[in-house]
Scaffold this active site. Structure first.
Site, short mmCIF file in Angstrom:
data_model
loop_
_atom_site.label_atom_id
_atom_site.label_comp_id
_atom_site.label_asym_id
_atom_site.label_seq_id
_atom_site.Cartn_x
_atom_site.Cartn_y
_atom_site.Cartn_z
N ARG A 51 0.85 -1.18 0.00
CA ARG A 51 0.00 0.00 0.00
C ARG A 51 0.89 1.24 0.00
O ARG A 51 1.88 1.28 0.71
CB ARG A 51 -0.90 0.01 1.22
N GLY A 52 0.54 2.23 -0.82
CA GLY A 52 1.32 3.45 -0.89
C GLY A 52 0.46 4.67 -0.66
O GLY A 52 -0.73 4.57 -0.37
N GLY A 53 1.08 5.83 -0.81
CA GLY A 53 0.38 7.08 -0.54
C GLY A 53 -0.78 7.33 -1.48
O GLY A 53 -1.75 8.00 -1.12
N GLY B 80 -2.37 4.69 -3.34
CA GLY B 80 -3.16 3.51 -3.64
C GLY B 80 -2.49 2.22 -3.23
O GLY B 80 -1.45 2.22 -2.58
N VAL C 18 -1.32 -2.00 -4.30
CA VAL C 18 -0.73 -2.77 -5.39
C VAL C 18 -1.13 -4.23 -5.22
O VAL C 18 -1.05 -4.78 -4.12
CB VAL C 18 0.80 -2.63 -5.39
N LYS D 232 -1.58 -1.47 -9.76
CA LYS D 232 -1.66 -0.39 -8.77
C LYS D 232 -3.03 0.28 -8.88
O LYS D 232 -3.40 0.80 -9.93
CB LYS D 232 -0.54 0.63 -8.99
N ASP E 231 10.99 13.01 -8.41
CA ASP E 231 10.80 12.27 -7.15
C ASP E 231 11.69 11.02 -7.12
O ASP E 231 11.25 9.95 -6.73
CB ASP E 231 9.33 11.88 -6.97
#
Length: 663
Positions: free
Chosen positions: A347-349, A351, A353, A365, A462
């Protein structure tokens, strides 16, 4: 009205052809100025004035200096290898005049003249040093449409042989030209030259890099050139040089001034008795001008229409490419078993995966519905990744954008991201120096592709360890292009009032003023290199330690001769020269002054050449101050935008979309 239209068309025409055909570049370096009537200024003027007469006695190449200590000026002048002494004299004469007027008080300047010469002066000794920036490229608009395989086989063989011939030149001349047959009754012509103070290896590197640069940027064009401070090459499908130069007049004399018409007095007249001759003269003069302007208008319109057509074709191709990657949302939903937790990888900022339920190796994702920036990042990532194909970039396999859902489908990468290895107490043991050096090289080549070698110029914005994914052989792939920006070919920098990126990896000009460029990615790359070597995060130091961040800690040890203390203990058996060289390179990349940071082209060359002399790094740019380990870290860090006078939010590393489990 007709006169205004034709004049405008004429200006437009020259602007259009000037984009690709002008072989001139003037660079006034913004690294320091001298005041009027200063000792340095007097020495600068003296040394420039001495160049035209002295270069003819030196065979077309001259290095000289004048002055002492901080007032010392170094100069280099070189003419093309086939230039006659008089042509060389005239070119240098005009070049020093242009430098003196265009760069009135800069301590360093460089002019690639359209005529066959260039002049470079500085307050530092640069003789024998390979310098690749700034490059200047030009190409013909026409493209090769047939026999491409046969053409490039002959082209590459010719470039290699002429480059080798030029590199094997003497200490006074490194210059060569040559030609090769391809197809029936067709030839390729090329010419190459280096400043003779370069070594054979550096000359070969400069020419090889320029040839690769041209091939990457201008594939299929019928001729062009690349100029760098130390080398030059040009090629055409027609003879553009002669073997014998015109002998100079004797003795030498300054070239005559440009011819200009004297101003006409207010009370003078041009009338003659009867007026017949005057009218005929006007007709003789005006008619050819009108015809010439009409031809130029037609050519200008044709060029504009051709460019518009090409833009439309590119847009259509991009649209077709993106549409071919679109998947049905219900199919994706079925493949992930309705996005079950059992198939979730991380889980990321922005959404979560997933992987497919049938075991196929792809990563899906799914962006959060409540993600404020998710849709914009999604569109950017789809458009950019659909256009890019490179082994060091993560590959997009498809996407879905329907039912208020945003889905991205990537290639499966089993080893997750780089941060899960270099910062892990056990997994980091799997990455010896050879593997870490390979990762550094792969990231550098991926960035070089984004900045220069692809048909687009892309700023990632980034770059960090969490956004470097690893395949099964631990090859790095740059991922997460949601914050990337696409530049037009000639664009070098931009600014935004909305600051994005990860604090610690973000270059100071981005965090302070919202300005970003390719050098912003170079800064992030430098942070990443130091993290890979040390095994420590950018924010892993407290103010009680030697440095307030990894950057200052590394620089202080470098400055004190104890740089080996920065190295991860498990790397101590690796190549000491390579490790120390990478620390040196990392510190150069994180300089506060963006002009002191190398380009990615220079970085790749530094990683592959051990003979290059690198400048001494100064104290790095600002870095993130952190508190103790026990203090809770915020989700974002508030800065103050000095140029806009408003607060801006910068995502902390912990909120990254790429904080994922292994893929």
């Amino acid at each position: 009205m007709w006169v205004q239209l034709t004049a405008l068309s004429l200006i437009l025409f020259y602007l259009l052809i000037g984009i690709t055909l002008v072989e001139a570049l003037l660079k006034c370096y913004d690294i320091g100025n001298f005041s009027a009537n200063s000792e340095y200024g007097k020495n600068r003027d003296l040394i420039l004035a001495s160049l035209p007469s002295n270069i003819s006695a030196k065979g077309g190449f001259l290095t000289t200096s004048i002055g002492q200590n901080s007032n010392k000026v170094y100069a280099l002048a070189m003419c093309r290898g086939d230039s006659s002494p008089y042509a060389c004299y005239e070119c240098i004469y005009r070049s020093i005049h242009n430098l003196g007027t265009s760069c009135p008080n800069q301590k360093e300047a460089l002019l690639y003249a359209r005529s066959p010469c260039h002049v470079h002066y500085a307050d530092r000794s640069f003789y024998g040093t390979l310098e690749l920036e700034p490059p200047e490229v030009g190409f013909n608009n026409d493209e090769i449409t047939s026999n491409l395989t046969q053409f490039y086989t002959a082209w590459e063989s010719l470039m290699d042989s002429v480059g080798e011939k030029a590199s094997n030149g003497t200490s006074t001349l490194k210059f060569a030209d040559g030609e090769a047959d391809f197809g029936e009754y067709q030839k390729i012509y090329t010419r190459m030259q280096c400043t003779p103070d370069l070594s054979h290896k550096d000359c070969d590197s400069c020419l090889s890099l320029s040839v690769s640069y041209f091939k990457a940027c201008c594939h299929g064009k019928k001729g062009g050139y690349v100029r760098r401070p130390n080398c030059y090459f040009r090629w055409e499908l027609h003879p553009f040089y002669t073997s014998n130069a015109t002998p100079p007049p004797s003795p030498f004399s300054p070239p005559p001034p440009l011819v200009s018409l004297p101003p006409q007095s207010a009370n003078s007249t041009n009338t003659k008795e009867g007026g017949g001759s005057s009218s005929k003269t006007i007709v003789i003069i005006v008619v050819p001008i009108v015809i010439l302007v009409a031809v130029l208008v037609i050519l200008a319109v044709a060029v504009v229409l051709k460019r518009i057509k090409k833009i439309k074709q590119d847009n259509q191709n991009d649209k077709s490419r993106v549409e071919s990657l679109q998947f049905d949302f219900n199919a994706v939903k079925f493949a992930t078993e309705n996005f079950s937790n059992a198939n979730m990888l991380g889980r990321g900022g922005f959404g979560s995966v997933y992987k497919l339920e049938d075991g196929r190796k792809v990563a899906i994702k799914r962006l959060s519905k409540n993600s404020g920036q998710g849709q914009q990042e999604f569109r950017t990532e789809v458009i950019l990744l659909a256009k890019l194909q490179r082994k060091n970039l993560v590959r997009l396999l498809g996407f879905s954008l329907e039912q208020k859902e945003s889905i991205l489908i990537y290639e499966f990468l089993p080893n997750s991201s780089l941060d899960n290895f270099i910062f892990h107490p056990v997994k980091r043991l799997l990455l010896n120096w050879e593997k870490r050096y390979k990762i550094i090289e792969g990231i550098a080549r991926g960035l070089l592709y984004l900045h220069q070698d692809s048909q687009y110029r892309i700023i990632h914005r980034d770059l960090k360890a969490a956004n470097i994914l690893l395949d099964k052989e631990m090859n790095p792939k740059i991922s997460d292009f949601g914050m990337a920006k696409l530049f037009v070919p000639d664009q070098t920098r931009a600014a935004t009032s909305k600051i994005v990126g990860t604090f610690g990896y973000m270059a100071p000009e981005c965090a302070r003023h919202g300005r970003y460029s390719v050098k912003s990615d170079v800064y992030s790359f430098g942070v990443l290199v130091l993290e890979i070597i040390s095994g420590k995060k950018i924010n892993s130091f407290t103010t009680q330690e030697l440095g307030d961040s990894l950057l200052t800690y590394a620089w202080r040890n470098w400055n004190e001769g104890t740089a080996w203390e920065v190295v991860d203990p498990i790397l101590r058996d690796g190549s000491r020269s390579e490790i120390m060289g990478c620390i040196h390179l990392g510190l150069l990349c994180v300089q506060d002054n963006i002009t002191c940071r190398p380009t990615m082209a220079s970085v790749v060359l530094m990683l592959s050449s051990y003979s290059m002399s690198l400048p001494v790094p100064s104290r790095p740019a600002f870095s993130m101050h952190t508190t103790g380990e026990k203090e809770k870290k915020p989700d974002s860090v508030s800065l103050f935008n000095q140029s806009k006078g408003e607060a801006i939010q910068v995502s902390a590393n912990e909120a990254s979309i790429s904080e994922l489990s292994p893929r």
